[in-house]
Scaffold this active site. Structure first.
Site, PDB file in Angstrom:
ATOM      1  N   TYR A 185       7.030 -17.816  23.183  1.00 26.70           N
ATOM      2  CA  TYR A 185       7.920 -17.692  22.022  1.00 26.70           C
ATOM      3  C   TYR A 185       8.409 -16.246  21.882  1.00 26.70           C
ATOM      4  O   TYR A 185       9.616 -15.981  21.831  1.00 26.70           O
ATOM      5  CB  TYR A 185       7.174 -18.139  20.748  1.00 26.70           C
ATOM      6  CG  TYR A 185       7.894 -17.763  19.482  1.00 26.70           C
ATOM      7  CD1 TYR A 185       9.159 -18.273  19.214  1.00 26.70           C
ATOM      8  CD2 TYR A 185       7.321 -16.890  18.557  1.00 26.70           C
ATOM      9  CE1 TYR A 185       9.838 -17.920  18.053  1.00 26.70           C
ATOM     10  CE2 TYR A 185       7.987 -16.546  17.402  1.00 26.70           C
ATOM     11  CZ  TYR A 185       9.242 -17.064  17.155  1.00 26.70           C
ATOM     12  OH  TYR A 185       9.907 -16.697  16.015  1.00 26.70           O
ATOM     13  N   THR A 189      11.601 -11.710  16.056  1.00 25.38           N
ATOM     14  CA  THR A 189      10.269 -11.912  15.476  1.00 25.38           C
ATOM     15  C   THR A 189       9.341 -10.737  15.765  1.00 25.38           C
ATOM     16  O   THR A 189       9.472 -10.074  16.807  1.00 25.38           O
ATOM     17  CB  THR A 189       9.644 -13.193  16.077  1.00 25.38           C
ATOM     18  OG1 THR A 189       8.259 -13.229  15.741  1.00 25.38           O
ATOM     19  CG2 THR A 189       9.742 -13.229  17.598  1.00 25.38           C
TER      20      THR A 189
END
Ligand code: UDP
Length: 337
Positions: free
Chosen positions: A141, A117
């Site tokens: 995350y 990501t």
């Protein structure tokens, strides 16, 4: 020559499975269906319901289907959730991948493609952001994904595996034929919220922050159509099969649109003038996140087909309208039963 896709019944995974099957690949899926839907899979694709970190399950699937490559999507993806439950994220993302890699090494899997990501960059020093800048994630995350990138790099060096890490920017839209799309309840992504407002499921959309030093005061993102991202995975597999070296690639279009522009695109394609409310900044938001795409364009045989914000919005809307119709049909069915 089967490809194992973990999380293959999810939003991005299912588009990738479809792209692979349409390219003639043999595919098998492991998904625990926590956010995925078996109905998203083409009929011919075997689905094993379970965790990508379940070593016995995955070992069996690899042996039974002669898996030679793994594309690993399974994981948790909501930044604010990761702030509330960091250990859950380290378990679902980092530890699950550790188990999966353990099995992959034992089974001599030589090719691995990993969903990472843009959140690994944190607030980038440079925009558009190239892959080589320092990574400073601002959320568990992002950290859980970065830890996995590091682990994959080390495993590949030690065990002769080749990998492609794809760092996703803002994935949006849906299958152009509306066979799959974002169907998770309680989705937080901008385009999803906007099409929910356009279909009357929400009274309004909040814009989190209109005082950023950007042209219209709202944040800027690089939205990439999910079908193009799926094709990038197919291209990454071809690249590795062709003997390509391990590489980390940004996956975006290299063009930023503001939050207000994205909402406006949904208003335009829907013809519905839903309410837009200016709200305070959302903690943890990065102001501008746009990919430098030079490396992916030079490395993969990949030409995006849907690099157009209105097209992305139109496909997201068509999918949302289908979901609404299906839900209404279910309610009518239940009422008449
Ligand atoms: N956003 C917004 N309203 C919403 C959802 C998102 O203003 O209802 C903004 C959010 O603050 C961010 C951008 O849209 O600036 C993209 O957010 P999203 O959650 O879609 O993806 P992220 O970039 O955080 O991964």
């Amino acid at each position: 020559m089967t490809v194992l896709v973990t999380g293959g019944a999810g939003y991005i995974g299912s588009h990738t499975v479809r792209a692979l099957v349409e390219a003639g690949e043999s595919v098998v899926v492991v998904d625990n269906l926590s956010t995925g839907f078996s109905a998203f899979l083409p009929e011919a694709v075997p689905l094993f319901i379970g965790d990508a970190g379940d070593e016995n399950l995955v070992e069996g699937v690899i042996a039974q289907h002669r898996v030679e490559s793994i594309i690993h999507f399974a994981g948790s993806v909501v930044v604010p959730d990761s702030m509330r439950d960091p250990l859950g994220y380290y378990r679902n993302n980092t530890m699950t991948t550790r188990s999966l890699l353990n099995v992959a090494v034992r089974a001599s899997i030589s090719r691995f493609i990993f969903s990472s990501t843009a959140a690994v960059y944190g607030n980038p020093e440079q925009v558009p952001v190239p892959e080589h800048v320092p990574t400073r994630p601002l959320s568990p995350y992002g950290s859980s994904k970065l830890m996995t990138e590091i682990m994959l790099h080390d495993v590949a060096s030690a065990h002769g595996m080749s990998y492609v890490v794809l760092r996703f920017f803002n994935v949006a839209g849906a299958d152009p034929q509306a066979r799959m799309g974002l169907a998770t309840n309680g989705a937080t992504h901008l385009l999803k919220i906007a099409v929910e407002a356009a279909t009357g499921q929400r009274a309004k959309i909040d814009v989190f922050g209109t005082d950023y030093p950007t042209p219209d005061g709202s944040c800027i993102r690089d939205f990439i159509h999910v079908t193009d991202l799926a094709e990038a995975h197919r291209a990454a597999l071809s690249y590795l099969r062709g003997g390509g070296n391990s590489v980390t690639l940004n996956c975006g279009y290299g063009r930023g649109y503001s939050v207000l522009e994205a909402i406006e695109a949904v208003r335009r394609v829907s013809g519905r003038n839903f309410a837009v409310q200016y709200a305070p900044r959302r903690p943890g938001d990065i102001m501008t996140m746009v990919a430098d795409t030079s490396r992916i364009r030079a490395t993969l045989d990949w030409t995006p087909q849907y690099d157009d914000l209105e097209t992305i919005a139109r496909h997201a809307l068509a999918w949302e309208e289908k979901l609404v119709r299906e839900r209404q049909a279910e309610i009518q069915h239940a009422a008449s039963a």
